[in-house]
Scaffold this motif. Sequence first.
Motif, short mmCIF file in Angstrom:
data_model
loop_
_atom_site.label_atom_id
_atom_site.label_comp_id
_atom_site.label_asym_id
_atom_site.label_seq_id
_atom_site.Cartn_x
_atom_site.Cartn_y
_atom_site.Cartn_z
N SER A 189 0.85 -1.19 0.00
CA SER A 189 0.00 0.00 0.00
C SER A 189 0.88 1.24 0.00
O SER A 189 2.09 1.17 0.25
N ARG A 190 0.29 2.35 -0.26
CA ARG A 190 1.03 3.62 -0.29
C ARG A 190 1.70 3.90 1.06
O ARG A 190 2.84 4.33 1.11
N GLU A 191 0.98 3.63 2.14
CA GLU A 191 1.53 3.87 3.48
C GLU A 191 2.71 2.94 3.76
O GLU A 191 3.71 3.37 4.34
N GLU A 192 2.61 1.69 3.36
CA GLU A 192 3.71 0.75 3.58
C GLU A 192 4.94 1.15 2.77
O GLU A 192 6.08 1.06 3.24
N LYS A 193 4.73 1.61 1.54
CA LYS A 193 5.86 2.09 0.72
C LYS A 193 6.51 3.30 1.38
O LYS A 193 7.74 3.42 1.41
N ARG A 194 5.69 4.20 1.91
CA ARG A 194 6.21 5.40 2.57
C ARG A 194 7.03 5.00 3.80
O ARG A 194 8.11 5.53 4.02
N ARG A 195 6.55 4.06 4.59
CA ARG A 195 7.30 3.60 5.77
C ARG A 195 8.64 2.99 5.38
O ARG A 195 9.64 3.24 6.04
N ARG A 196 8.64 2.17 4.33
CA ARG A 196 9.90 1.56 3.89
C ARG A 196 10.89 2.60 3.41
O ARG A 196 12.07 2.53 3.69
N ARG A 197 10.39 3.57 2.65
CA ARG A 197 11.28 4.62 2.12
C ARG A 197 11.86 5.43 3.26
O ARG A 197 13.03 5.76 3.28
N ARG A 198 11.04 5.74 4.27
CA ARG A 198 11.49 6.55 5.40
C ARG A 198 12.43 5.77 6.32
O ARG A 198 13.11 6.37 7.14
#
Length: 118
Positions: free
Chosen positions: A47-56
């Motif tokens: 999901s978009r949120e999971e991608k954001r967490r991984r990137r951060r």
Amino acid sequence: MMLSPDPPGSDPPWGQTDSETLLDTLNAHCGSMPTEPARSVHVAGLSREEKRRRRRATAKYRSAHATRERVRVVAFNVAFAELRKLLPTLPPDKKLSKIEILRLAICYISYLHHVLDV
């Protein structure tokens, strides 16, 4: 001639739905194409949120974020120092907290507004 998008959930015309199988087929027909690492295939399903967490979570992102935050804090402190220089206090070199600077600025602006109204 206009092309219409495939309806959602429809299978590709060649009948393969698995991304890895599709890449293998393309490699067999087109020669040696560089393939993406298996990890990127799994990232696409996040999901978009999971991608954001991984990137951060990456060290590069955290380092860049820390640098931006330091620059922001320095600019914030410079702005308070400039505001402090404009406010009259006794003694003039008295160290004030940020909240004291803001409260003194409010009082000083009110005073100047009152002086101009009279």
